[in-house]
Design a protein around this motif. Structure first.
Motif, mmCIF file in Angstrom:
data_model
loop_
_atom_site.group_PDB
_atom_site.id
_atom_site.type_symbol
_atom_site.label_atom_id
_atom_site.label_comp_id
_atom_site.label_asym_id
_atom_site.label_seq_id
_atom_site.Cartn_x
_atom_site.Cartn_y
_atom_site.Cartn_z
ATOM 1 N N CYS A 67 39.168 31.001 27.752
ATOM 2 C CA CYS A 67 38.201 30.154 28.441
ATOM 3 C C CYS A 67 38.829 28.840 28.856
ATOM 4 C CB CYS A 67 36.993 29.868 27.537
ATOM 5 S SG CYS A 67 35.943 31.303 27.238
ATOM 6 N N SER A 68 38.400 28.373 30.003
ATOM 7 C CA SER A 68 38.724 27.035 30.489
ATOM 8 C C SER A 68 37.432 26.407 30.979
ATOM 9 C CB SER A 68 39.756 27.110 31.614
ATOM 10 O OG SER A 68 39.224 27.804 32.738
ATOM 11 N N ALA A 69 37.518 25.201 31.494
ATOM 12 C CA ALA A 69 36.315 24.517 31.966
ATOM 13 C C ALA A 69 35.699 25.228 33.162
ATOM 14 C CB ALA A 69 36.646 23.071 32.322
ATOM 15 N N ASP A 70 36.494 25.974 33.944
ATOM 16 C CA ASP A 70 36.006 26.600 35.173
ATOM 17 C C ASP A 70 35.577 28.051 34.990
ATOM 18 O OD1 ASP A 70 36.557 24.239 36.501
ATOM 19 O OD2 ASP A 70 38.614 24.854 36.963
ATOM 20 N N ALA A 71 36.138 28.754 33.997
ATOM 21 C CA ALA A 71 35.859 30.184 33.869
ATOM 22 C C ALA A 71 36.318 30.685 32.509
ATOM 23 C CB ALA A 71 36.554 30.980 34.981
ATOM 24 N N CYS A 72 35.825 31.861 32.160
ATOM 25 C CA CYS A 72 36.288 32.610 30.990
ATOM 26 C C CYS A 72 36.773 33.968 31.497
ATOM 27 C CB CYS A 72 35.183 32.804 29.964
ATOM 28 S SG CYS A 72 34.793 31.348 28.974
ATOM 29 N N LEU B 241 34.178 35.356 34.106
ATOM 30 C CA LEU B 241 32.881 34.692 34.114
ATOM 31 C C LEU B 241 33.076 33.266 34.611
ATOM 32 C CD1 LEU B 241 29.877 34.332 33.400
ATOM 33 C CD2 LEU B 241 30.586 33.845 31.043
ATOM 34 N N LEU B 242 32.541 32.994 35.790
ATOM 35 C CA LEU B 242 32.701 31.672 36.386
ATOM 36 C C LEU B 242 31.765 30.668 35.716
ATOM 37 C CD1 LEU B 242 32.918 32.644 40.174
ATOM 38 C CD2 LEU B 242 34.779 32.382 38.513
ATOM 39 N N ARG B 243 32.214 29.416 35.728
ATOM 40 C CA ARG B 243 31.430 28.322 35.127
ATOM 41 C C ARG B 243 31.267 27.177 36.118
ATOM 42 N NH1 ARG B 243 34.193 27.520 29.143
ATOM 43 N NH2 ARG B 243 32.586 28.650 27.975
ATOM 44 N N PRO C 8 38.079 32.037 45.095
ATOM 45 C CA PRO C 8 39.487 32.285 44.726
ATOM 46 C C PRO C 8 39.662 33.322 43.625
ATOM 47 C CG PRO C 8 39.061 29.930 44.940
ATOM 48 C CD PRO C 8 37.743 30.602 45.058
ATOM 49 N N ALA C 9 38.625 33.552 42.783
ATOM 50 C CA ALA C 9 38.763 34.527 41.702
ATOM 51 C C ALA C 9 38.653 35.967 42.187
ATOM 52 C CB ALA C 9 37.697 34.268 40.644
ATOM 53 N N CYS C 10 38.161 36.180 43.389
ATOM 54 C CA CYS C 10 37.979 37.532 43.898
ATOM 55 C C CYS C 10 39.308 38.275 43.938
ATOM 56 C CB CYS C 10 37.350 37.497 45.288
ATOM 57 S SG CYS C 10 35.648 36.905 45.308
ATOM 58 N N GLY C 11 39.297 39.511 43.438
ATOM 59 C CA GLY C 11 40.487 40.334 43.419
ATOM 60 C C GLY C 11 41.365 40.131 42.207
ATOM 61 N N ARG C 12 41.102 39.121 41.402
ATOM 62 C CA ARG C 12 41.929 38.875 40.219
ATOM 63 C C ARG C 12 41.439 39.642 38.999
ATOM 64 N NH1 ARG C 12 41.649 32.655 39.477
ATOM 65 N NH2 ARG C 12 42.594 33.302 37.493
ATOM 66 N N ARG D 32 29.302 33.859 48.151
ATOM 67 C CA ARG D 32 29.110 34.211 49.556
ATOM 68 C C ARG D 32 30.444 34.610 50.171
ATOM 69 N NH1 ARG D 32 26.545 29.565 48.162
ATOM 70 N NH2 ARG D 32 24.268 29.517 48.357
ATOM 71 N N GLY D 33 30.344 35.328 51.266
ATOM 72 C CA GLY D 33 31.550 35.669 52.011
ATOM 73 C C GLY D 33 32.264 36.895 51.517
ATOM 74 N N GLY D 34 31.631 37.699 50.651
ATOM 75 C CA GLY D 34 32.287 38.900 50.161
ATOM 76 C C GLY D 34 33.277 38.587 49.054
ATOM 77 N N CYS D 35 33.689 39.643 48.354
ATOM 78 C CA CYS D 35 34.630 39.472 47.242
ATOM 79 C C CYS D 35 35.465 40.739 47.151
ATOM 80 C CB CYS D 35 33.886 39.201 45.943
ATOM 81 S SG CYS D 35 34.907 38.563 44.602
ATOM 82 N N ALA D 36 36.430 40.872 48.024
ATOM 83 C CA ALA D 36 37.241 42.084 48.104
ATOM 84 C C ALA D 36 38.015 42.295 46.813
ATOM 85 C CB ALA D 36 38.208 41.987 49.290
ATOM 86 N N GLY D 37 38.039 43.546 46.334
ATOM 87 C CA GLY D 37 38.807 43.902 45.148
ATOM 88 C C GLY D 37 38.078 43.711 43.840
ATOM 89 N N SER D 38 36.842 43.239 43.860
ATOM 90 C CA SER D 38 36.095 42.998 42.622
ATOM 91 C C SER D 38 34.626 43.346 42.828
ATOM 92 C CB SER D 38 36.195 41.535 42.171
ATOM 93 O OG SER D 38 37.533 41.149 41.939
#
Length: 732
Positions: free
Chosen positions: A617-622, A635-637, A655-659, A670-676
């Motif tokens: 976990c970080s301040a932005d996500a787990c 999990l975005l925060r 930026p997390a999309c596809g990771r 918004r804008g889709g999330c390719a790969g996830s």
């Protein structure tokens, strides 16, 4: 071979006794021929299978299916003389079809769910019932309106009054108040208990709380039978016995448990005494037994009548009437319906000189309850009630030859020891039969229930309920004071036992719920064990053991998101870590913990690793690693927007999309999330709570809507009024 009881005479037209053994050859035919007197006991089991099949569908079957479901009955009648065993199988198939058709018919007759406004409303309606709460009063309104020109609502609406509201409406009163009302809640997670389905068949349209004082517009209107008496009894008991003692007393006399404080209710559950609060067989047996004894004693004072007509028939009929009155007074709950139907058949059997304690009596009661309320099959009340009584009857049948032995005179201590052993055996058998169902619905295992019941049940039978019945009889005369006080002394003893046993180390253990499929297999094994008489009955233990053996291998979800987008969970090796946003529901969190078999929640850290490094976990996500060590879920925060406002609009993919295989976000992506796969605020707004399983080949995401399908009690997918509209900022 026992003679077939009258309710099952029709079954002989399908499988005549003289033809069963000669219709087929082989070991199975011989076993079934030897069990001919027990074949009819499987009729309600088959009916229950058809009801379960209806509720397992992901779509609503058309009405045209109902006649087709009954076709096996015609085939059974056609082959009954040539192949009686096949006719029996076809008759069971027909009963399954009947259960399916009845469930479908009941669903089609129910009023549609209400479309309730999101904001505060002026609610006007007729009080159908009142319930005491630890901090006030709750009313149920029928024929409710929130706009003057609207038609009356076809469903009940429950509203909790303000704690400082001095109004005391009675059933039948016409009232108005300003309230905030919400429809029934969806399941806490896919596969959890469906509150919307239960409310649909209970004719409940919504519940909420009052924002202002209640005003009584008119008094003395029409009300359900005995609802006014129920309210007066609750109020009088609460007045004389304040606190938890009065709340438990009211529950025993009226069936309403809403006034019992949370601490006492938890103690009763953890000690294994919660069944005492649910009026059922024990209570109606005490009520009818007392009525029978009193009426018979009074008739004995009239020698002419007693010698000419006898006291037993009249006393039995009077006891049956008292049982019916008590069932209505306590709200006609499922255990009471089962108990009264059994009491009715037992009384008829006694009057006819037949054996009263029979599995056929239980089977007939099950048929009656399932025909009237098919949805009751899915609830813990029906399952635990019938499982306990079925096991007790089977235990009595097994012990009856030993109890009937006659030999040398028994010593003086024989009968007291027999009563003590019978009490212990009753607690053990009933507890063993109901434990799997309690584990499935509540995820709690009570280890010392036998000890608690050995102390509390005699108090209930010998002191609490007799005093309570005396109070009900004397209430119209204003002489209920002392009986209620005596009842209170007994209740104080029961609560003392509950608190003491619940405080013992390991009194209640939290476990992951027994899965539904395992419970179905276990239930079939329990029926096999209890309904047959020959040695092959022990094969039921194989089914029970197999269901329990598969329990530890149940795969729990690796992540969950609540329907309001405010609560998230990550699970590793049975340990759950929760992420709570502002306004997250404690009720949903507790339901998740029960589903994971956890007693306490562990919050996700602000920074760092947990679960042996699988969650970072970080301040932005787990980020959560999958089974292969690769990134499985993120999990975005995002920052929490101010109340009533939405998160800033961001164009383009995150930026997390596809990771990772799955991206979970409390705000819209918004804008889709390719790969996830995406579980964001839009997803839970449309399709409810989500569950995620991470596999080596990817991830499986299941929504509550996908799990339940398109059923009458499932709200339609919400549609935005315009393409640019987002889900509400305050999703309740």
């Amino acid at each position: 071979m026992q003679p077939t009881a009258q309710p099952w005479m029709w079954f002989r037209t399908v499988a005549p006794a003289h033809a069963v053994g000669s219709s087929a050859s082989g070991p199975l035919a011989g076993l079934l021929a030897a069990e001919h007197g027990r074949l009819a006991l499987w009729i309600p089991v088959a009916m229950a299978v058809g009801i379960l099949l209806y509720f397992q569908l992901r779509f609503e079957p058309p009405a045209e299916w109902r006649p087709l479901a009954l076709a096996p009955f015609a085939l059974a009648l056609w082959v009954r003389t040539r192949a009686p065993l096949r006719a029996w199988g076809l008759a069971l198939l027909g009963m399954a079809g009947l259960g399916f058709a009845l469930a479908s018919w009941h669903a089609s007759r129910a009023a549609p769910p209400l479309d309730l406004p999101r904001g505060a409303i002026m609610l006007t309606g007729t009080v159908a019932e009142t319930d005491l709460l630890p901090g006030g009063l709750r009313i149920a309104l029928t024929e409710a309106r929130w706009t003057p020109d609207a038609a009356p609502a076809g469903r009940l609406i429950r509203v909790r009054l303000r704690a400082d509201d001095r109004a005391r409406p009675a059933p039948g009163d016409r009232v108005t108040l300003r309230a905030l009302v919400r429809p029934p809640s969806p399941p806490a997670y896919p596969g959890a208990w469906d509150f919307q389905r239960a409310a649909y068949f209970e004719v409940l349209g919504g519940s909420g709380f009052a924002l202002g004082p209640l005003e009584v517009l008119a008094r003395g209107g029409a009300a359900p039978p005995l609802s006014g008496l129920r309210s007066r009894v609750e109020a009088r008991v609460a007045e004389l016995l304040p606190g938890a003692v009065g709340a438990v007393g009211a529950a025993l006399l009226t069936g309403g448990q809403s006034a019992i404080p949370a601490a006492e209710m938890q103690a009763m559950r953890d000690s294994g005494l919660a069944h005492l609060l649910s009026v059922s067989g024990l209570h109606i047996a005490i009520v009818m037994g007392l009525a029978f004894a009193v009426v018979r004693a009074l008739l004995a004072l009239w020698p002419g009548f007693a010698l000419r007509w006898g006291t037993r028939p009249v006393a039995a009929i009077a006891a049956l009437g008292m049982g019916f009155f008590f069932m209505l007074l306590t709200g006609s709950q499922v255990p009471m319906q089962r108990s009264f139907l059994m009491a009715l058949l037992v009384t008829l059997a006694l009057l006819a000189g037949r054996r009263a304690l029979s599995p056929r009596v239980l089977a007939f009661a099950a048929l009656g309850v399932l025909a009237l309320q098919p949805a009751a099959l899915l609830g813990p009340s029906f399952q635990m009630s019938f499982a306990a009584v079925m096991a007790l009857i089977a235990g009595y049948e097994a012990a009856r030859p030993w109890l009937a032995r006659r030999g040398s005179p028994r010593p003086w201590w024989w009968r007291p020891m027999l009563l003590l052993a019978g009490s212990i055996a009753t607690s053990v058998i009933a507890g063993a039969a109901t434990t799997p169902f309690g584990l499935h619905h509540f995820g709690r295992l009570q280890l010392y229930g036998v000890v608690a019941n050995a102390l509390a049940v005699p108090l209930t039978s010998l002191l609490v309920m007799p005093a309570g019945m005396a109070a009900l009889v004397l209430l119209p005369l204003g002489l209920e004071d002392w009986p209620l006080r005596v009842m209170g002394w007994g209740i104080e003893g029961i609560l003392a036992v509950a608190r003491a046993v619940a405080s013992w180390p390991g009194a209640a253990v939290s476990t992951a719920p027994l899965p539904a499929m395992g419970l179905a297999v276990l239930s079939l094994g329990l029926c096999w064990l209890c309904l047959w008489r020959r040695h092959w009955r022990w094969l039921g233990l194989v089914a029970i053991g197999g269901a329990l053996a598969l329990w530890p291998f149940t795969r729990l979800p690796d992540a969950m998101a609540s329907a309001d987008g405010r609560l998230f969970a990550l699970q590793v090796e049975g340990r759950a870590f929760l992420e709570r946003r502002a306004g997250a529901s404690r009720f949903i969190g507790d339901a998740w913990l029960r589903g994971f078999g956890e007693a306490q929640a562990t919050p996700l850290p602000t920074e760092g690793d947990v679960a042996s490094g699988r969650i970072h976990c970080s301040a932005d996500a787990c980020a959560m690693a999958g089974l292969d060590g690769a990134p499985g879920l993120i999990l975005l925060r995002p920052p929490v927007p101010p109340r009533g406002q939405r998160a800033p609009f961001e164009r383009g993919p995150h930026p997390a999309c596809g990771r990772a295989s799955v991206i979970v976000s409390p705000e819209p992506l918004r804008g889709g999330c390719a790969g996830s796969a995406v579980v964001d605020r839009f997803a839970v707004w449309r399709d409810g709570a989500h569950a995620v399983w991470l596999d080596r080949s990817g991830a499986r995401v299941v929504s509550d809507r996908a799990w339940r399908g398109d059923r009458p009690w499932v709200p339609p997918r919400p549609l935005p009024r315009s393409r640019t509209e987002e889900p509400p900022a305050e999703m309740e």
